[in-house]
Design a protein around this motif. Structure first.
Motif, PDB file in Angstrom:
ATOM      1  N   PRO A 135       0.839  -1.212   0.000  1.00 22.51           N
ATOM      2  CA  PRO A 135       0.000   0.000   0.000  1.00 22.51           C
ATOM      3  C   PRO A 135       0.870   1.258   0.000  1.00 22.51           C
ATOM      4  O   PRO A 135       2.022   1.246   0.441  1.00 22.51           O
ATOM      5  N   ASP A 136       0.313   2.332  -0.516  1.00 22.41           N
ATOM      6  CA  ASP A 136       1.090   3.567  -0.650  1.00 22.41           C
ATOM      7  C   ASP A 136       1.705   4.015   0.671  1.00 22.41           C
ATOM      8  O   ASP A 136       2.832   4.517   0.716  1.00 22.41           O
ATOM      9  N   LEU A 137       0.946   3.845   1.774  1.00 28.73           N
ATOM     10  CA  LEU A 137       1.452   4.272   3.071  1.00 28.73           C
ATOM     11  C   LEU A 137       2.705   3.491   3.462  1.00 28.73           C
ATOM     12  O   LEU A 137       3.696   4.053   3.943  1.00 28.73           O
ATOM     13  N   LEU A 138       2.675   2.166   3.229  1.00 28.01           N
ATOM     14  CA  LEU A 138       3.854   1.344   3.539  1.00 28.01           C
ATOM     15  C   LEU A 138       4.986   1.619   2.555  1.00 28.01           C
ATOM     16  O   LEU A 138       6.158   1.616   2.934  1.00 28.01           O
ATOM     17  N   ARG A 139       4.637   1.829   1.314  1.00 26.50           N
ATOM     18  CA  ARG A 139       5.670   2.115   0.315  1.00 26.50           C
ATOM     19  C   ARG A 139       6.426   3.390   0.691  1.00 26.50           C
ATOM     20  O   ARG A 139       7.655   3.453   0.593  1.00 26.50           O
ATOM     21  N   ALA A 140       5.678   4.398   1.115  1.00 29.96           N
ATOM     22  CA  ALA A 140       6.320   5.648   1.530  1.00 29.96           C
ATOM     23  C   ALA A 140       7.184   5.429   2.771  1.00 29.96           C
ATOM     24  O   ALA A 140       8.282   5.987   2.893  1.00 29.96           O
ATOM     25  N   HIS A 141       6.698   4.590   3.691  1.00 29.23           N
ATOM     26  CA  HIS A 141       7.488   4.295   4.882  1.00 29.23           C
ATOM     27  C   HIS A 141       8.779   3.579   4.508  1.00 29.23           C
ATOM     28  O   HIS A 141       9.862   3.894   5.030  1.00 29.23           O
ATOM     29  N   ALA A 142       8.695   2.615   3.588  1.00 29.12           N
ATOM     30  CA  ALA A 142       9.894   1.896   3.153  1.00 29.12           C
ATOM     31  C   ALA A 142      10.893   2.849   2.518  1.00 29.12           C
ATOM     32  O   ALA A 142      12.110   2.735   2.724  1.00 29.12           O
ATOM     33  N   ALA A 143      10.388   3.810   1.737  1.00 28.42           N
ATOM     34  CA  ALA A 143      11.286   4.785   1.119  1.00 28.42           C
ATOM     35  C   ALA A 143      11.973   5.651   2.173  1.00 28.42           C
ATOM     36  O   ALA A 143      13.154   5.999   2.050  1.00 28.42           O
ATOM     37  N   ARG A 144      11.246   5.998   3.245  1.00 24.84           N
ATOM     38  CA  ARG A 144      11.868   6.788   4.313  1.00 24.84           C
ATOM     39  C   ARG A 144      12.917   5.961   5.063  1.00 24.84           C
ATOM     40  O   ARG A 144      13.944   6.489   5.486  1.00 24.84           O
ATOM     41  N   CYS A 145      12.636   4.669   5.219  1.00 25.32           N
ATOM     42  CA  CYS A 145      13.649   3.800   5.837  1.00 25.32           C
ATOM     43  C   CYS A 145      14.914   3.776   4.996  1.00 25.32           C
ATOM     44  O   CYS A 145      16.031   3.800   5.524  1.00 25.32           O
ATOM     45  N   ALA A 146      14.735   3.747   3.667  1.00 25.36           N
ATOM     46  CA  ALA A 146      15.896   3.764   2.780  1.00 25.36           C
ATOM     47  C   ALA A 146      16.647   5.082   2.893  1.00 25.36           C
ATOM     48  O   ALA A 146      17.884   5.118   2.898  1.00 25.36           O
ATOM     49  N   ALA A 147      15.913   6.174   3.001  1.00 25.15           N
ATOM     50  CA  ALA A 147      16.554   7.485   3.104  1.00 25.15           C
ATOM     51  C   ALA A 147      17.342   7.620   4.396  1.00 25.15           C
ATOM     52  O   ALA A 147      18.354   8.328   4.445  1.00 25.15           O
ATOM     53  N   ARG A 148      16.875   6.941   5.458  1.00 21.19           N
ATOM     54  CA  ARG A 148      17.576   7.028   6.750  1.00 21.19           C
ATOM     55  C   ARG A 148      18.760   6.083   6.845  1.00 21.19           C
ATOM     56  O   ARG A 148      19.561   6.193   7.769  1.00 21.19           O
ATOM     57  N   ALA A 149      18.858   5.133   5.898  1.00 21.21           N
ATOM     58  CA  ALA A 149      19.932   4.146   5.962  1.00 21.21           C
ATOM     59  C   ALA A 149      21.285   4.807   5.706  1.00 21.21           C
ATOM     60  O   ALA A 149      21.385   5.833   5.037  1.00 21.21           O
ATOM     61  N   GLY A 150      22.333   4.174   6.190  1.00 13.98           N
ATOM     62  CA  GLY A 150      23.676   4.689   5.992  1.00 13.98           C
ATOM     63  C   GLY A 150      24.215   4.345   4.620  1.00 13.98           C
ATOM     64  O   GLY A 150      23.476   3.961   3.713  1.00 13.98           O
ATOM     65  N   ASP A 151      25.532   4.463   4.453  1.00 17.09           N
ATOM     66  CA  ASP A 151      26.155   4.226   3.153  1.00 17.09           C
ATOM     67  C   ASP A 151      25.859   2.833   2.618  1.00 17.09           C
ATOM     68  O   ASP A 151      25.705   2.642   1.414  1.00 17.09           O
ATOM     69  N   ASP A 152      25.803   1.842   3.521  1.00 15.63           N
ATOM     70  CA  ASP A 152      25.581   0.476   3.063  1.00 15.63           C
ATOM     71  C   ASP A 152      24.136   0.241   2.633  1.00 15.63           C
ATOM     72  O   ASP A 152      23.846  -0.728   1.941  1.00 15.63           O
TER      73      ASP A 152
END
Length: 669
Positions: free
Chosen positions: A312-329
């Motif tokens: 769902p769009d809400l989870l997709r957006a959350h996953a994208a924010r998790c990716a944005a918060r991730a470090g170099d790896d």
């Protein structure tokens, strides 16, 4: 009967008032024109779609002709839905074969009304943003039910809604009941205050409650008070939206592969995906991907009930924010590598599917190599064709292209954004084959324009010729003749700069053929014949026997349209003999039919009848209802013209039956 609704969830609570309201509207609906219209609106994650599915399962006996489902977000590009495409999805669900779909939006509306007239159907339209997106999808039958699912009220639906239900988040008691049904855990009784706190953190959203329940199951030994403290800390430290603190907690508990896959799925091309797509994104083999998917499903971050999964769009957006918060790896480098791998994997599979569906043909892009950690798809056999041969002669490759078309078009745009220009235009080659069988013009025009830009930026002259020609056809079929003419003029200039290789000469001949086809589409038969003749000369000089055959056939049709029937007979006889000698069954039937029509125009009815009969046999062997109906029409005209009205009537009725069976627009008998 089509029933496009997944199995019910194991846990469903509340919504009794909304269900009763819909059931009452169905039972007591007043006399009115048009189907019963029900609206379900509310926040993302509040359970609107699941309620619509539940209503459809409950009411299926009242609506025995089927339950249809279309998700408008699957068809949305830059906020806009191609409603012609949405009608196409519904018509295919109503067993209309792709080659019988009408081209224009208005014609598809009429076809949909004809196909739904008198039927008792449930039509679920998910993720509508405006009533104007729903109105063209209303079936013609007063006896049908439409459930429109949206985030907000749909005030502009023509005729209004019989029931317009706003779904609020669960009350604490209902959320607690759902939590207890999801997880049978004594801690919920032993620690009532902490249990209440966890319920409130879910904000009454069923999606969040399911995640929390699965999270509790995973941590059986931890006191609820500790879990609640962890969630509260997340809220205060990060200030996340209310529902996301539950998803953040679930994400933090994922293993390495599952966390990486979750981050990547939030940015994957297309609205839905399969396990094979997830494998390509992760790049660590199918076993690792399956384990990660199972973990995501167990954590409540993925609904795996269908073969094609969707976040769902809400989870997709959350996953994208998790990716944005991730470090170099786990940040930009991870994303770029995965998306590049995904594009190249889809290119390889599309090329393989194209070869399986269309056989060997002129293609420019080299074969994409196999990718480590991302195995190839097994396409499998074709599916049985209604009223035709035992299986779809184009097989599983054809089905795969259709199933993945949204993702493939998205991959063209993604490849261009990533600077993968060779991959962007190369993906357009299998999409061209798919377009010929499933013409969706707005989608094809947008994608092939990107193909032109990619080939131009790559400074690949042969690819640019090819892409401009591919773009021209959907343009002229969409009525944009001047735009198509500009593309073909630019293609001709580029073709003149090509070399003398066999491939380059074939491209030059193909460009001339496309220009002739545009002239033919505009009724300019003299110019079409001249272009066809020049293209045939180029094919003969290569030499390319099949190209000569094809252009001889096209010349014959053009010359016949100009009224020179004796010369047309000579050309079409030559093409027909060549097709038969090459073992090209479909082209043998096409040339035979065209030759028969020309002979009929010269009064040579017996010869025409024999050619029509052979073309009819071929159409039935190939399961081509479109060709079968066309030949039957010609046989009817031939019989009428030779004084056999009873035979003509029989052929016309047979043609009508074929069209009705395939869902074509048919005038009243």
């Amino acid at each position: 009967m089509t029933f496009q609704v997944p199995p019910g969830t194991a846990h469903f609570v509340d919504r009794a008032t909304e269900q009763a309201a819909v059931l009452a509207a169905v039972a007591d609906r007043p006399e009115r024109t048009g189907p019963l219209r029900v609206g379900l609106n509310g926040l993302a994650g509040v359970g609107k779609t699941e309620l619509a599915f539940r209503l459809a399962r409950t009411l299926r006996d009242r609506y025995p002709d089927g339950v249809l489902f279309v998700d408008l977000d699957d068809l949305r590009q830059d906020g806009t839905v191609d409603l012609s495409d949405a009608l196409g999805e519904l018509l295919r669900a109503l067993d209309v074969a792709p080659d019988w779909l009408e081209r224009s939006f208005r014609a598809r509306c009429r076809q949909y009304w004809t196909r739904t007239d008198g039927k008792r159907l449930v039509v679920i339209v998910d993720n509508a943003r405006f009533g104007a997106e729903v109105v063209p999808l209303l079936p013609a039958s007063d006896a049908s039910l439409v459930i429109a699912v949206s985030h907000g009220p749909l005030h502009d639906i023509d005729g209004g809604l019989t029931a317009d239900l706003a779904l609020s988040p669960f009350a604490d008691a209902d959320a607690a009941e759902l939590l207890r049904s999801v997880v049978d855990d004594p801690r919920l009784t032993a620690e009532p205050d902490a249990a209440t706190g966890i319920v409130r953190l879910c904000s009454g959203l069923p999606a969040a409650v399911h995640v929390a329940g699965r999270w509790l199951r995973r941590h059986r030994r931890r006191p609820l008070a500790r879990l609640l403290t962890d969630l509260g800390t997340e809220l205060h430290e990060r200030g996340l939206p209310v529902v996301e603190r539950v998803w953040d907690a679930a994400y933090r508990e994922l293993g390495e592969d599952a966390a990486r896959l979750y981050r990547l799925l939030g940015q994957a091309p297309g609205r839905s995906f399969t396990a094979e797509t997830a494998t390509a994104l992760l790049g660590r083999g199918r076993d690792a991907a399956d384990d990660a998917l199972e973990e995501l499903e167990s954590a409540g971050l993925l609904d795996g009930r269908r073969e094609r999964m969707r976040m769902p769009d809400l989870l997709r957006a959350h996953a994208a924010r998790c990716a944005a918060r991730a470090g170099d790896d786990g940040g930009e480098r991870e994303r770029t590598e995965a998306l590049r791998r995904c594009v190249r994997w889809f290119l390889r599979q599309a090329q393989r599917a194209d070869l399986a569906a269309a056989g060997p043909r002129l293609t420019l892009a080299p074969e994409a190599p196999e990718l480590p950690g991302a195995p190839d798809v097994e396409f499998g056999p074709g599916t049985p064709a209604a009223g035709g041969p035992p299986a779809d002669p184009k097989g599983g490759g054809h089905r795969w292209l259709e199933a993945e078309r949204h993702t493939l078009h998205a991959c063209v745009r993604l490849a261009h954004r990533l600077g993968l220009d060779a991959e962007a235009w190369a993906l357009c080659e299998p999409l061209w084959t798919h377009f010929l069988d499933h013409p969706r013009h707005a989608e094809a025009i947008e994608t092939f324009r990107v193909g032109v830009l990619a080939a131009s930026r790559a400074e690949d002259l042969p690819a640019l010729v090819r892409m401009r020609c591919q773009l021209a056809r959907p343009l002229w079929e969409h009525g944009e003749h001047e735009a198509a003419e500009r593309e073909l003029a630019a293609a001709a200039v580029a073709a003149d700069a090509l070399g003398a290789s066999e491939r380059d000469r074939k491209l030059a001949a193909s460009t001339r053929e496309f220009r002739g086809m545009l002239h033919a589409a505009r009724g300019r038969w003299e110019a079409a014949a001249a272009d066809y003749e020049e293209a045939r000369r180029l094919h003969a000089g290569i030499p390319n026997p099949y190209g000569v055959l094809l252009l001889t056939y096209r010349m014959g049709e053009a010359v016949a349209a100009l009224g020179d029937l004796p010369r047309a007979v000579a050309l079409l006889t030559e093409a027909h003999s060549a097709a038969r000698d090459m073992g090209r069954e479909r082209m043998t039937a096409r040339t035979g039919f065209a030759l028969g029509t020309t002979l009929a125009g010269l009064g040579r009815a017996a010869e025409a009848h024999a050619l029509y009969a052979a073309a009819l046999d071929s159409a039935r062997r190939r399961g081509s209802g479109h060709d079968e109906a066309r030949v039957l029409d010609a046989l009817a005209a031939l019989a009428e013209g030779t004084g056999r009205p009873a035979e003509a009537h029989e052929h016309r009725e047979a043609a009508r039956a074929v069209r009705v069976r395939h869902g074509a627009l048919v005038p009243p008998a």
